[in-house]
Design an enzyme around this catalytic site. Structure first.
Site, PDB file in Angstrom:
ATOM      1  N   TYR A 142       9.242  -8.668  -4.309  1.00 47.96           N
ATOM      2  CA  TYR A 142      10.041  -9.260  -3.244  1.00 47.96           C
ATOM      3  C   TYR A 142      11.532  -9.273  -3.589  1.00 47.96           C
ATOM      4  O   TYR A 142      12.375  -9.262  -2.702  1.00 47.96           O
ATOM      5  CB  TYR A 142       9.603 -10.708  -2.994  1.00 47.96           C
ATOM      6  CG  TYR A 142       8.430 -10.858  -2.056  1.00 47.96           C
ATOM      7  CD1 TYR A 142       7.176 -10.377  -2.392  1.00 47.96           C
ATOM      8  CD2 TYR A 142       8.585 -11.492  -0.836  1.00 47.96           C
ATOM      9  CE1 TYR A 142       6.099 -10.538  -1.543  1.00 47.96           C
ATOM     10  CE2 TYR A 142       7.512 -11.659   0.027  1.00 47.96           C
ATOM     11  CZ  TYR A 142       6.277 -11.177  -0.328  1.00 47.96           C
ATOM     12  OH  TYR A 142       5.221 -11.339   0.524  1.00 47.96           O
ATOM     13  N   LYS A 190      -3.079  -7.066 -12.167  1.00 45.04           N
ATOM     14  CA  LYS A 190      -3.585  -5.690 -12.101  1.00 45.04           C
ATOM     15  C   LYS A 190      -3.196  -5.038 -13.434  1.00 45.04           C
ATOM     16  O   LYS A 190      -2.466  -4.038 -13.479  1.00 45.04           O
ATOM     17  CB  LYS A 190      -2.962  -4.986 -10.879  1.00 45.04           C
ATOM     18  CG  LYS A 190      -3.552  -3.626 -10.555  1.00 45.04           C
ATOM     19  CD  LYS A 190      -4.950  -3.664  -9.969  1.00 45.04           C
ATOM     20  CE  LYS A 190      -5.499  -2.252  -9.802  1.00 45.04           C
ATOM     21  NZ  LYS A 190      -6.923  -2.240  -9.422  1.00 45.04           N
ATOM     22  N   ASP A 222      -8.030  -6.781  -7.177  1.00 48.54           N
ATOM     23  CA  ASP A 222      -9.014  -6.220  -6.241  1.00 48.54           C
ATOM     24  C   ASP A 222     -10.337  -6.981  -6.342  1.00 48.54           C
ATOM     25  O   ASP A 222     -10.967  -7.315  -5.346  1.00 48.54           O
ATOM     26  CB  ASP A 222      -9.199  -4.700  -6.446  1.00 48.54           C
ATOM     27  CG  ASP A 222      -9.319  -4.289  -7.900  1.00 48.54           C
ATOM     28  OD1 ASP A 222      -9.158  -5.137  -8.800  1.00 48.54           O
ATOM     29  OD2 ASP A 222      -9.587  -3.090  -8.147  1.00 48.54           O
ATOM     30  N   ASP A 246       0.730 -13.667  -1.838  1.00 53.54           N
ATOM     31  CA  ASP A 246       0.946 -13.588  -0.390  1.00 53.54           C
ATOM     32  C   ASP A 246      -0.329 -13.088   0.294  1.00 53.54           C
ATOM     33  O   ASP A 246      -0.825 -13.677   1.249  1.00 53.54           O
ATOM     34  CB  ASP A 246       2.120 -12.644  -0.092  1.00 53.54           C
ATOM     35  CG  ASP A 246       2.339 -12.467   1.397  1.00 53.54           C
ATOM     36  OD1 ASP A 246       2.337 -13.485   2.113  1.00 53.54           O
ATOM     37  OD2 ASP A 246       2.493 -11.311   1.842  1.00 53.54           O
ATOM     38  N   ASP A 250      -3.502 -15.415   2.613  1.00 47.43           N
ATOM     39  CA  ASP A 250      -3.917 -15.150   4.007  1.00 47.43           C
ATOM     40  C   ASP A 250      -5.428 -14.921   4.040  1.00 47.43           C
ATOM     41  O   ASP A 250      -6.133 -15.392   4.925  1.00 47.43           O
ATOM     42  CB  ASP A 250      -3.215 -13.906   4.581  1.00 47.43           C
ATOM     43  CG  ASP A 250      -1.983 -14.256   5.412  1.00 47.43           C
ATOM     44  OD1 ASP A 250      -1.311 -15.245   5.075  1.00 47.43           O
ATOM     45  OD2 ASP A 250      -1.692 -13.535   6.385  1.00 47.43           O
TER      46      ASP A 250
HETATM   47  C1  IPM Z   1       4.526 -16.179   3.592  1.00 45.28           C
HETATM   48  C2  IPM Z   1       5.071 -15.138   4.549  1.00 45.28           C
HETATM   49  C3  IPM Z   1       6.383 -14.600   4.008  1.00 45.28           C
HETATM   50  C4  IPM Z   1       6.106 -13.963   2.664  1.00 45.28           C
HETATM   51  C5  IPM Z   1       7.111 -13.597   4.942  1.00 45.28           C
HETATM   52  C6  IPM Z   1       7.387 -14.204   6.296  1.00 45.28           C
HETATM   53  C7  IPM Z   1       8.371 -13.066   4.316  1.00 45.28           C
HETATM   54  O1  IPM Z   1       4.147 -14.133   4.762  1.00 45.28           O
HETATM   55  O2  IPM Z   1       5.205 -17.190   3.352  1.00 45.28           O
HETATM   56  O3  IPM Z   1       3.422 -15.988   3.082  1.00 45.28           O
HETATM   57  O4  IPM Z   1       5.704 -12.794   2.587  1.00 45.28           O
HETATM   58  O5  IPM Z   1       6.292 -14.643   1.654  1.00 45.28           O
HETATM   59 MG    MG Z   2       2.259 -14.460   3.842  1.00 41.72          MG
END
Ligand code: IPM
Ligand code: MG
Length: 362
Positions: A142, A190, A222, A246, A250
């Site tokens: 990032y 990894k 993975d 990240d 999710d």
């Molecule tokens: C999160 C989001 C952010 C990230 C984006 C919006 C830049 O997905 O906070 O998880 O990737 O960190």
């Molecule tokens: Mg995210």
């Protein structure tokens, strides 16, 4: 206690979910006699439109002067399919994380009995899953430089960088939390491919000796992606680098039943930030249908992490559970035909907090 917060609603559904979170914060402050002051500031696409900068200096100054930042979401579709945009809303979020030194992003993954039926996983796999993902937030791909394109535009590159110091501080934090929980740390990397991951492993192998009471497990990313779905209950504290964290969080939200349920706390050197893990969900913006619970649960983390006010955090969490038990929820988690609006969920939760006594000493 004085509660002085910066409110950064951002884009898309940001303003409407933050409004519900603020209702909960106000109700708690009133109930427990805290002196709340707050100021709003611009961030994201909204800030670009008004000032040209996704994280304006005034916003940063306000964050630095506050005890906590309550953050909505950022992102706008007009930037998503426009790879040549010079300034992007997400840069505002990244600049804020970097300038506030928020190196640790804590994302608790818990399940709610009334939501188990919404999980695509079998109930017996999900019921009782409870782990904490600690995502490194200011390093890795990032932020690594160089990043960009070759002169002819046909080659692009990102750089993944980690230092021993960056790895050490987040790993120690993970062990500290594991000691307060079920005493297990899973380090996700990894290391079979990446040099940065090999440094992670090396640093953890040195540090793990200081925590002999905590079990350390090493797992390739993975494999971790698979295990989160296959056996979520095997995790206690998971620690990983920025990009892996990240993606995996999710994925982990699926266990809960909706991406609209997971809160987060970002902590580090300066003011801590509390935000839902989901994005700005532009398709729902202004429709009063977005799930405000991840934001309201982030408000609970705000009381706990920024002010050490555990009763207040619990009051919010209990109110959220009560709203789900009462079926006062948005369409993403409702039973057929019984969805409430975003604002109705917020009102119900604030009302519940005001009506009920949580503190056993009262
Ligand atoms: C999160 C989001 C952010 C990230 C984006 C919006 C830049 O997905 O906070 O998880 O990737 O960190
Ligand atoms: Mg995210």
């Amino acid at each position: 206690m004085k509660i002085n917060i910066a409110v950064l609603a951002g884009d898309g559904i940001g303003p409407e979910i933050i409004e519900q979170g603020m209702k909960a914060i106000k109700a708690v402050c009133k109930k427990y006699g805290h002196d709340l002051t707050y100021k709003e500031a611009l961030v994201g696409a909204t800030a670009i439109d008004r000032t040209g900068n996704p994280y304006p200096d005034e916003t940063h100054a306000l964050c630095m002067a506050s005890d906590a930042v309550f953050f909505g979401a950022i992102g706008h579709p007009k930037y998503d399919n426009n790879p040549s945009a010079k300034v992007r809303p997400e840069q505002g979020l990244l600049a804020m994380r970097k300038k506030l030194g928020l190196y640790a992003n804590i994302r608790p993954v818990t399940t709610f009995p009334s939501l188990i039926h919404k999980s695509p996983l079998r109930p017996e796999l999900v019921d009782g899953a409870d782990f904490m993902c600690i995502r490194e937030l200011t390093g890795g791909m990032y932020f690594g430089r160089p990043q960009g394109r070759s002169e002819d535009g046909d080659t692009a590159y990102d750089t993944c960088i980690y230092t021993r110091e960056e790895i050490g501080r987040i790993v120690r934090l993970a062990y500290t939390y594991a000691r307060k929980r079920r005493k297990k740390v899973t380090v996700v990397d990894k290391a079979n491919v990446l040099a940065t991951s090999r440094l992670w492993r090396q640093v953890v192998q040195e540090i793990e000796k200081e925590y002999p009471d905590v079990e350390t497990e090493y797992m390739f990313v993975d494999n971790a992606a698979m295990r989160i779905i296959q056996w979520p209950k095997s995790f206690d504290v998971m620690v990983t680098e920025n990009m892996f964290g990240d993606i995996l969080t999710d994925e982990a939200s699926v266990i809960t039943g909706s991406l609209g349920m997971l809160p987060s706390a970002s902590i580090g050197i300066h003011t801590s930030v509390f935000e839902p893990i989901h994005g700005s969900y532009p398709q729902a913006a202004g429709k009063n249908i977005a799930n405000p619970l991840a934001t309201i649960l982030s408000a609970a983390l705000l009381f706990e992490y920024a002010f050490n006010l555990t009763e207040e955090g619990k009051a919010i969490r209990d109110a959220v559970t009560a709203s789900m038990n009462a079926g006062i929820v948005t369409e993403d988690i409702s039973q057929e035909g019984k969805a409430s609006k975003t604002s109705e969920v917020g009102d119900w939760i604030a009302g519940y907090i005001s009506r009920n006594f949580f503190n056993s000493s009262i």
